[in-house]
Design a protein around this motif. Structure first.
Motif, PDB file in Angstrom:
ATOM      1  N   GLU A 194     -35.964 -27.465  42.050  1.00 20.97           N
ATOM      2  CA  GLU A 194     -36.921 -27.483  43.145  1.00 20.97           C
ATOM      3  C   GLU A 194     -36.245 -28.476  44.208  1.00 20.97           C
ATOM      4  N   ARG A 203     -36.348 -24.601  50.522  1.00 20.32           N
ATOM      5  CA  ARG A 203     -37.514 -24.873  49.905  1.00 20.32           C
ATOM      6  C   ARG A 203     -38.758 -23.645  50.173  1.00 20.32           C
ATOM      7  N   ASP A 246     -47.590 -31.676  43.036  1.00 23.97           N
ATOM      8  CA  ASP A 246     -47.016 -32.521  44.227  1.00 23.97           C
ATOM      9  C   ASP A 246     -45.496 -31.541  44.621  1.00 23.97           C
ATOM     10  N   ARG A 247     -45.010 -31.019  43.690  1.00 27.04           N
ATOM     11  CA  ARG A 247     -43.799 -30.293  43.989  1.00 27.04           C
ATOM     12  C   ARG A 247     -43.931 -28.735  44.450  1.00 27.04           C
ATOM     13  N   GLY A 248     -45.246 -28.414  44.439  1.00 21.43           N
ATOM     14  CA  GLY A 248     -45.692 -26.983  44.853  1.00 21.43           C
ATOM     15  C   GLY A 248     -45.209 -26.007  43.796  1.00 21.43           C
TER      16      GLY A 248
END
Lengths: 486, 46
Positions: A194, A203, A246-248
Motif C-alpha cells: 500500500e 494509490r 487509515d490506509r484505505g
C-alpha cells in the motif's frame, strides 16, 4: 569422552542457530554436520522488502558452505528422505537417509549416522493444498522465499507501470488456505504494498483487499491479544482495524480460500457462503504442512507414527481436547521426541499440540481458522535450548535443564508497515507469553500487559532494519555474534 | 479511506527526533521482554 556426532537437518533459522551454538560450545573432537538442500542462509523476515523491490535477494542471503568450512561445521547439500532411529540390519547406529541435490552426487543416497539428531526442516510450503495456488501462476504470488518474493515484485512492478498508464487494479493479499498461518507476513506485505502504491502515485487506481482465515482482524493465529498502546489498552483487532481503515484497506475475514483461477480467488466463509474475489495481483500465504517423512525400525517396519504427526512429535501433550481445556502445559518444553531421546525438533518442525486460536467451523463443517505460528524468534530460542541440552548431555551434566515453552516465552513481531528511512513505518508488537496463559493472566486475555504492547511509527521501521543487519551479522558468526540474543 | 490517526498522532509517529528516542526505548524494552528469559510451564503446575 566419546566423540559425539550431531546431525542437523535444515539450515534455516533454527537449524543454523543450533549449528552455530553447538560449534561454538563443543570442542572440535565432536562433529557438527548440517544437511540442507539449500546452500544459502536467508533472513526470511526481510523477504517482504524483496517483494516490494526495496531490497535485493543478495542483501538477505549468503552462502553457507564457505562459512561452515571456516567454522569447522560439516555440510552436505542434500535432503533427508527417511529416518532410521534404531539403525537397520546392516547399520547398528541410528541414521537418516539423505539424497544429494546438486553436483556429481545429485540423486545419490547416503546413510548419515548420528548420536544426536536435530530435525529443523521447517514446514513444507503446501501450495498444492489449494487448487490452482502455485507461485507465479494465476496472477498469485508468494513471499515465503526470496525467489518467490523476487517474482512477486516483478509482477507487482509490472502492474504498477500499467497503473501509471491509468489502469485500475485490485490487489488481494492474505492467506491462501483455510488453515494457513503466518498472517503476520501477509500483514506486513499488504502495508508495504500500500505504501509503495502511494510512493509511485498510483494509490488512487488501486483497491487493496485483505483476505484471511482469521475470524477477526489481528488474530495472527494467536487468538488475538490485548495490548498496551500508549496509555490505552487496546485489542489487536482494534489496532489492525485502525491501521487498515487509515490506509484505505478493505478486508474479508473468516475466509478459507479453496481454489485459485486466473485472477479469481474462490473462498468459503464461516457463515457457510461460497464466494469469489477477482484480482489483478495476489500474494497468498499457503498452508504449511510436514514433509511426509517416513521412519523405520531396525527390522525395516514402519514406525512413522512414533516420530511424526505431520510434523515431528515432541514432549507436548497431544491428547485431543476441546478448546476450553487447552492449557499452556500442553506445549513442549524441550522439543525432545518421547520415543527416541536423541532426536529433537525445534522451530517449525515440531508438531504443535493444537492451535492457539479458537478452532472454528463454517456452517458447512469446514475448518476455517489459523494454524499456530512458530516462526522467527521462537525458532531461534528453541534451537538454542536444544543445542544447550545436547551439550549438557554430551558433557554428562544435568539433562534437559534448558526449557522454553511457548507458554513461558516472549516474542516480538516487528511488522514493517512501509519502507523508508524517513517515510517508513512499523507496527511493533510484543507478546508475553506467545501461547496465552488464561489461568495466570485471566483478566488480560492470557497475556501480561506491559510485556504485551503495540507501537506504530517510524521507529518500528528502523528497528526492523536494525534487526535485519544484526541477525545477518549474527548468522555470519562474526565476532561476538553470540552476544546478540535469539 | 477513513482518517483514524489524528494529525498530531501522525506527527508523533513520523517525527524523526521523537522516533529516535522511541527507537532507543523500543530496543531496550524488546530486549528485556525477549531476552529476559524463558522456561517451562509444567513445574509451576505441579
Amino acid at each position: 569422552m566419546k566423540m559425539a556426532k550431531i546431525v542437523i537437518l535444515g539450515a534455516g533459522v533454527s537449524g543454523h542457530v543450533a549449528a552455530a551454538h553447538l560449534r561454538r560450545k563443543l570442542s572440535k573432537q565432536h562433529e557438527v554436520l548440517v544437511v540442507s538442500p539449500n546452500s544459502n542462509y536467508q533472513w526470511i523476515p526481510s523477504n517482504i522488502w524483496v517483494g516490494i523491490g526495496r531490497m535485493k535477494s543478495k542483501e538477505i542471503l549468503f552462502p553457507l558452505p564457505p562459512l561452515y568450512k571456516k567454522k569447522g561445521i560439516s555440510y552436505k547439500q542434500a535432503k533427508v528422505t527417511s529416518f532410521y532411529p534404531e539403525g537397520d540390519i546392516e547399520t547398528t547406529e541410528p541414521f537418516v537417509n539423505v539424497e544429494y541435490v546438486v553436483g556429481d552426487k545429485k540423486g545419490v543416497s547416503e546413510k548419515v549416522t548420528y548420536d544426536y539428531l536435530i530435525n529443523a526442516t521447517g514446514p513444507k510450503l503446501a501450495f498444492d493444498m489449494t487448487e490452482g495456488l502455485n507461485p507465479g501462476t494465476n496472477k498469485a504470488y508468494s513471499v515465503c522465499t526470496y525467489s518467490h518474493a523476487e517474482h512477486a515484485w516483478n509482477a507487482l512492478n509490472e502492474l504498477i507501470q500499467q497503473m501509471k498508464q491509468g489502469k485500475k487494479a485490485k490487489i488481494l493479499i492474505g492467506t491462501g488456505h483455510a488453515k494457513s498461518t503466518c498472517q503476520g507476513a501477509a500483514f506486513e506485505y499488504i502495508l508495504n504494498v500500500e505504501q509503495e502504491l502511494r510512493r509511485h502515485n498510483v494509490r488512487d487506481n488501486a483497491e487493496v483487499i485483505w483476505i484471511a482465515n482469521e475470524h477477526q482482524l489481528g488474530d495472527f493465529g494467536m487468538d488475538g491479544m490485548l495490548l498496551s498502546y500508549g496509555n490505552n489498552i487496546m485489542k489487536s483487532s482494534e489496532m489492525v482495524e485502525m491501521v487498515f481503515e487509515d490506509r484505505g484497506i478493505k478486508w474479508i475475514i473468516g475466509a478459507g480460500v479453496n481454489k485459485i483461477e486466473d485472477g479469481v480467488a474462490h473462498y468459503e466463509t464461516l457463515e457457510g457462503e461460497y464466494k469469489s474475489e477477482t484480482y489483478d495481483f495476489a500474494m497468498l500465504i499457503p498452508a504449511f504442512s510436514g514433509h511426509g517423512f517416513k521412519a523405520y525400525d531396525k527390522n525395516n517396519s514402519d514406525i512413522t507414527e512414533k516420530l511424526f504427526k505431520g510434523f515431528m512429535l515432541v514432549d507436548a501433550d497431544y491428547t485431543p481436547k476441546p478448546y476450553e481445556e487447552w492449557s499452556v502445559q500442553d506445549w513442549p518444553e524441550t522439543y525432545q521426541n518421547p520415543s527416541y531421546k536423541n532426536i529433537f525438533a525445534p522451530g517449525i518442525a515440531f508438531a504443535p499440540p493444537h492451535a492457539i486460536s479458537k478452532p472454528r467451523l463454517s456452517k458447512n463443517g469446514t475448518s476455517i481458522s489459523p494454524a499456530p505460528p512458530r516462526t522467527g524468534m521462537p525458532s531461534g530460542i528453541t534451537a538454542k535450548l536444544v543445542a544447550d541440552n545436547i551439550i549438557d548431555s554430551i558433557n554428562s551434566k544435568n539433562k534437559m535443564k534448558h526449557k522454553g515453552s511457548m507458554g513461558n516465552m516472549g516474542a516480538a513481531c516487528i511488522a514493517s508497515a512501509g519502507f523508508g528511512m524517513t517515510k517508513g513505518s512499523g507496527v511493533s508488537i510484543t507478546t508475553f507469553p506467545i501461547v496465552p496463559d488464561y489461568n495466570k493472566y485471566p483478566e488480560t486475555q492470557g497475556r501480561k500487559l506491559g510485556k504485551t504492547f503495540g507501537e506504530i511509527g517510524l521507529a518500528g521501521h528502523w528497528l526492523k532494519l536494525a534487526l535485519h543487519y544484526a541477525f545477518i551479522y549474527k548468522a555470519k558468526m562474526k565476532p561476538f555474534w553470540w552476544l546478540i540474543p535469539e | 479511506m477513513t482518517q483514524r490517526i489524528s494529525k498530531s498522532k501522525r506527527f508523533y509517529m513520523m517525527n524523526p527526533i521523537i522516533q529516535f528516542f522511541k527507537f532507543i526505548w523500543l530496543s531496550i524494552k524488546i530486549l528485556v521482554i525477549v531476552a529476559g528469559g524463558h522456561g517451562g510451564t509444567r513445574e509451576a503446575k505441579n
